[in-house]
Design a protein around this motif. Structure first.
Motif, PDB file in Angstrom:
ATOM      1  N   GLN A   1       0.845  -1.188   0.000  1.00 31.14           N
ATOM      2  CA  GLN A   1       0.000   0.000   0.000  1.00 31.14           C
ATOM      3  C   GLN A   1       0.882   1.241   0.000  1.00 31.14           C
ATOM      4  OE1 GLN A   1      -3.017  -0.302   2.945  1.00 31.14           O
ATOM      5  NE2 GLN A   1      -3.426   1.874   2.965  1.00 31.14           N
ATOM      6  N   ALA A   2       0.478   2.289  -0.726  1.00 33.70           N
ATOM      7  CA  ALA A   2       1.297   3.491  -0.868  1.00 33.70           C
ATOM      8  C   ALA A   2       0.961   4.578   0.143  1.00 33.70           C
ATOM      9  CB  ALA A   2       1.152   4.053  -2.282  1.00 33.70           C
ATOM     10  N   PHE A   3      -0.170   4.474   0.833  1.00 33.73           N
ATOM     11  CA  PHE A   3      -0.599   5.517   1.750  1.00 33.73           C
ATOM     12  C   PHE A   3      -1.346   4.895   2.916  1.00 33.73           C
ATOM     13  CE2 PHE A   3      -4.082   8.219   3.210  1.00 33.73           C
ATOM     14  CZ  PHE A   3      -3.375   9.313   3.674  1.00 33.73           C
ATOM     15  N   TYR A   4      -1.110   5.410   4.103  1.00 37.18           N
ATOM     16  CA  TYR A   4      -1.817   4.955   5.299  1.00 37.18           C
ATOM     17  C   TYR A   4      -2.431   6.172   5.981  1.00 37.18           C
ATOM     18  CZ  TYR A   4       0.629   0.605   4.556  1.00 37.18           C
ATOM     19  OH  TYR A   4       1.104  -0.555   4.011  1.00 37.18           O
ATOM     20  N   ALA A   5      -3.746   6.172   6.095  1.00 40.35           N
ATOM     21  CA  ALA A   5      -4.459   7.267   6.750  1.00 40.35           C
ATOM     22  C   ALA A   5      -4.157   7.245   8.246  1.00 40.35           C
ATOM     23  CB  ALA A   5      -5.963   7.114   6.520  1.00 40.35           C
ATOM     24  N   GLU A   6      -4.525   8.320   8.931  1.00 42.37           N
ATOM     25  CA  GLU A   6      -4.315   8.370  10.385  1.00 42.37           C
ATOM     26  C   GLU A   6      -5.170   7.337  11.105  1.00 42.37           C
ATOM     27  OE1 GLU A   6      -4.733  12.288  11.975  1.00 42.37           O
ATOM     28  OE2 GLU A   6      -3.031  13.063  10.837  1.00 42.37           O
TER      29      GLU A   6
ATOM     30  N   ASP B   1       3.560  11.800  10.847  1.00 37.53           N
ATOM     31  CA  ASP B   1       3.196  12.290   9.516  1.00 37.53           C
ATOM     32  C   ASP B   1       3.061  11.104   8.558  1.00 37.53           C
ATOM     33  OD1 ASP B   1       5.780  11.550   8.622  1.00 37.53           O
ATOM     34  OD2 ASP B   1       6.564  13.588   8.847  1.00 37.53           O
ATOM     35  N   GLU B   2       2.712  11.402   7.318  1.00 40.49           N
ATOM     36  CA  GLU B   2       2.464  10.358   6.324  1.00 40.49           C
ATOM     37  C   GLU B   2       3.672   9.445   6.129  1.00 40.49           C
ATOM     38  OE1 GLU B   2       1.426  10.217   1.579  1.00 40.49           O
ATOM     39  OE2 GLU B   2       0.568  11.836   2.760  1.00 40.49           O
ATOM     40  N   ALA B   3       4.866  10.022   6.048  1.00 43.97           N
ATOM     41  CA  ALA B   3       6.080   9.234   5.823  1.00 43.97           C
ATOM     42  C   ALA B   3       6.377   8.325   7.025  1.00 43.97           C
ATOM     43  CB  ALA B   3       7.268  10.146   5.544  1.00 43.97           C
ATOM     44  N   GLN B   4       6.150   8.815   8.220  1.00 43.13           N
ATOM     45  CA  GLN B   4       6.400   7.999   9.412  1.00 43.13           C
ATOM     46  C   GLN B   4       5.390   6.850   9.511  1.00 43.13           C
ATOM     47  OE1 GLN B   4       6.124  11.452  11.947  1.00 43.13           O
ATOM     48  NE2 GLN B   4       8.286  11.273  12.542  1.00 43.13           N
ATOM     49  N   ARG B   5       4.127   7.125   9.188  1.00 51.66           N
ATOM     50  CA  ARG B   5       3.115   6.053   9.175  1.00 51.66           C
ATOM     51  C   ARG B   5       3.485   4.992   8.144  1.00 51.66           C
ATOM     52  NH1 ARG B   5      -0.440  10.573   9.217  1.00 51.66           N
ATOM     53  NH2 ARG B   5      -1.064  10.142   7.064  1.00 51.66           N
TER      54      ARG B   5
ATOM     55  N   LYS C   1       4.997  -0.327   6.621  1.00 55.67           N
ATOM     56  CA  LYS C   1       5.712  -1.167   5.652  1.00 55.67           C
ATOM     57  C   LYS C   1       6.250  -2.410   6.347  1.00 55.67           C
ATOM     58  CE  LYS C   1       9.404  -1.117   2.251  1.00 55.67           C
ATOM     59  NZ  LYS C   1      10.453  -0.341   1.617  1.00 55.67           N
ATOM     60  N   ARG C   2       6.909  -2.211   7.470  1.00 54.00           N
ATOM     61  CA  ARG C   2       7.420  -3.358   8.238  1.00 54.00           C
ATOM     62  C   ARG C   2       6.263  -4.190   8.782  1.00 54.00           C
ATOM     63  NH1 ARG C   2      11.343  -5.455  11.865  1.00 54.00           N
ATOM     64  NH2 ARG C   2      10.274  -6.497  13.565  1.00 54.00           N
ATOM     65  N   PHE C   3       5.270  -3.522   9.361  1.00 50.50           N
ATOM     66  CA  PHE C   3       4.132  -4.222   9.959  1.00 50.50           C
ATOM     67  C   PHE C   3       3.441  -5.107   8.930  1.00 50.50           C
ATOM     68  CE2 PHE C   3      -0.146  -4.666  11.627  1.00 50.50           C
ATOM     69  CZ  PHE C   3       0.049  -4.817  12.990  1.00 50.50           C
ATOM     70  N   ASP C   4       3.134  -4.539   7.759  1.00 51.12           N
ATOM     71  CA  ASP C   4       2.433  -5.301   6.720  1.00 51.12           C
ATOM     72  C   ASP C   4       3.279  -6.440   6.167  1.00 51.12           C
ATOM     73  OD1 ASP C   4       0.080  -3.906   6.886  1.00 51.12           O
ATOM     74  OD2 ASP C   4       0.426  -2.693   5.114  1.00 51.12           O
ATOM     75  N   LEU C   5       4.559  -6.194   5.950  1.00 49.52           N
ATOM     76  CA  LEU C   5       5.414  -7.261   5.429  1.00 49.52           C
ATOM     77  C   LEU C   5       5.517  -8.402   6.444  1.00 49.52           C
ATOM     78  CD1 LEU C   5       8.228  -5.255   3.647  1.00 49.52           C
ATOM     79  CD2 LEU C   5       6.467  -6.680   2.590  1.00 49.52           C
ATOM     80  N   TYR C   6       5.549  -8.078   7.713  1.00 48.43           N
ATOM     81  CA  TYR C   6       5.618  -9.125   8.718  1.00 48.43           C
ATOM     82  C   TYR C   6       4.316  -9.914   8.798  1.00 48.43           C
ATOM     83  CZ  TYR C   6       6.619 -11.835  12.730  1.00 48.43           C
ATOM     84  OH  TYR C   6       6.825 -12.923  13.538  1.00 48.43           O
ATOM     85  N   LYS C   7       3.185  -9.221   8.671  1.00 46.31           N
ATOM     86  CA  LYS C   7       1.884  -9.857   8.841  1.00 46.31           C
ATOM     87  C   LYS C   7       1.413 -10.627   7.602  1.00 46.31           C
ATOM     88  CE  LYS C   7      -0.261  -8.573  12.306  1.00 46.31           C
ATOM     89  NZ  LYS C   7      -0.492  -9.389  13.442  1.00 46.31           N
ATOM     90  N   GLN C   8       1.973 -10.342   6.435  1.00 48.32           N
ATOM     91  CA  GLN C   8       1.538 -11.055   5.237  1.00 48.32           C
ATOM     92  C   GLN C   8       1.982 -12.499   5.318  1.00 48.32           C
ATOM     93  OE1 GLN C   8       3.124  -8.832   1.978  1.00 48.32           O
ATOM     94  NE2 GLN C   8       1.580  -7.242   2.166  1.00 48.32           N
ATOM     95  N   ARG C   9       1.056 -13.369   4.952  1.00 53.04           N
ATOM     96  CA  ARG C   9       1.367 -14.796   4.938  1.00 53.04           C
ATOM     97  C   ARG C   9       1.157 -15.293   3.525  1.00 53.04           C
ATOM     98  NH1 ARG C   9      -2.674 -17.032   9.146  1.00 53.04           N
ATOM     99  NH2 ARG C   9      -3.952 -15.454   8.197  1.00 53.04           N
ATOM    100  N   GLY C  10       2.026 -16.152   3.109  1.00 51.13           N
ATOM    101  CA  GLY C  10       1.886 -16.700   1.751  1.00 51.13           C
ATOM    102  C   GLY C  10       1.732 -18.207   1.792  1.00 51.13           C
TER     103      GLY C  10
END
Length: 169
Positions: A72-77, A149-153, A158-167
């Motif tokens: 994902q390219a953007f994460y809302a607050e 801010d947007e970049a910090q979110r 990015k780390r959170f999602d990559l860790y949580k994705q299961r294949g």
């Protein structure tokens, strides 16, 4: 002509309201409508989707394809997610997904300090998703950032999602 479009997304927030829980959308289309004309409005709705063949190769032009999602390219607050896991699995993954960020869990909620801000998570168990004989657990999770801010979110998620994705394989 009526068609049924099956959409796939890791975040139901990016699907049209009528498709949020079934991932199926009934559409009236012109008999001579091209694939791009049918799919275009949905592709523009989300910045993080690409069109691919079922093999995973990127699609240039075709009448059949699958929608797959990349990072994902953007994460809302604040946003909601539907996770396909049990609460026990979720709690087992959280420490590594959060990395070195200090956190505290109270009941069905977590507060984590992330640099100058924080993330508040809350979750509840949803009814399982039933597909034929398969029953997939559902955990409904709310993410709420503050002081980032947007970049910090994005950096955190990015780390959170990559860790949580299961294949699967």
């Amino acid at each position: 002509m009526k068609i049924t479009l099956q959409l796939f997304a890791s975040l139901t927030d990016h699907l049209p309201p009528a498709a949020k829980y079934s991932n199926l959308l009934e559409l009236d289309v012109a008999p001579d409508a091209s694939f791009s004309q049918i799919i275009g409005p949905f592709a523009r709705r989300s910045r993080w989707c690409i069109w691919c063949w079922p093999s995973g190769h990127r699609l240039l032009a075709t009448s059949q394809s699958w929608l797959i999602c990349r990072m994902q390219a953007f994460y809302a607050e604040s946003f909601h997610r539907e996770m396909g896991c049990t609460e026990k699995e979720w709690l087992g993954w959280l420490p590594n997904a959060l990395g070195s960020n200090p956190y505290q869990i109270v009941g069905h909620a977590l507060t984590a300090r992330i640099g100058p801000g924080q993330l508040a998570l809350s979750w509840r168990t949803g009814e399982p998703r039933v597909i034929a004989l398969a029953r997939i657990p559902r955990l409904l999770v709310k993410f709420r950032f503050s002081g980032l801010d947007e970049a910090q979110r994005y950096g955190f998620m990015k780390r959170f999602d990559l860790y949580k994705q299961r294949g699967g394989g």
